[in-house]
Scaffold this motif. Structure first.
Motif: not given
Length: 148
Positions: A43-44, A47, A74, A78-80, A113
């Motif tokens: 999931s990263d 990024g 996951d 995440e911070d999107l 996210t």
């Protein structure tokens, strides 16, 4: 340059073909692209992307594809924030209310996210026909316009 990343799952090849069409249309617009099958990334993966795209099918009665389950779970961690997302689904209308359910689930997961929806969800029955290719072009155009 804008970087768009596409993650897809495909059982019959329909969703892979759809993700390929999106990739081609983004490349035609001068967007840098990375496209990967979901079991090859975590999931990263999104990024460093400016635009995050999921192309998925729906299995059975509205279930996520098995190979997308871990990625999906996951993703919510995440911070999107500051990124755009778009989701495309392929499905079969014979499943009624479950038609493209996994794609709708991914829209909701992306919202967790902090990412911003940059294009309307596109649902395609089975493989992409002419009108679906037009819808995919509109999808790409919306993502590009909203990334400016």
């Amino acid at each position: 340059m804008t970087l768009a990343k596409i993650v897809y799952a495909s059982m019959t090849g329909n969703t892979e073909e759809i993700s390929d069409i999106i990739e081609e249309k983004l490349e035609d617009e001068g967007i840098e692209i990375e496209r990967e099958e979901c079991s090859d990334v975590d999931s990263d993966f999104f990024g460093d992307a400016d635009v995050c795209i999921i192309a998925t099918y729906t299995y059975g009665d509205g279930e996520l594809p098995f190979e997308f389950e871990d990625f999906f779970e996951d993703l919510k961690g995440e911070d999107l924030e500051g990124k755009l997302f778009g989701v495309v689904g392929s499905g079969d209308k014979e499943y009624g209310e479950y038609y493209c359910q996994s794609a709708r689930d991914f829209v909701e997961q992306f919202k967790l996210t902090g990412a911003t929806q940059g294009a309307e969800l596109v649902c395609i029955e089975n493989n992409a026909e002419d009108e679906d290719i037009d819808a995919l072009q509109k999808f790409v155009n919306e993502l590009i316009e909203n990334s400016k």
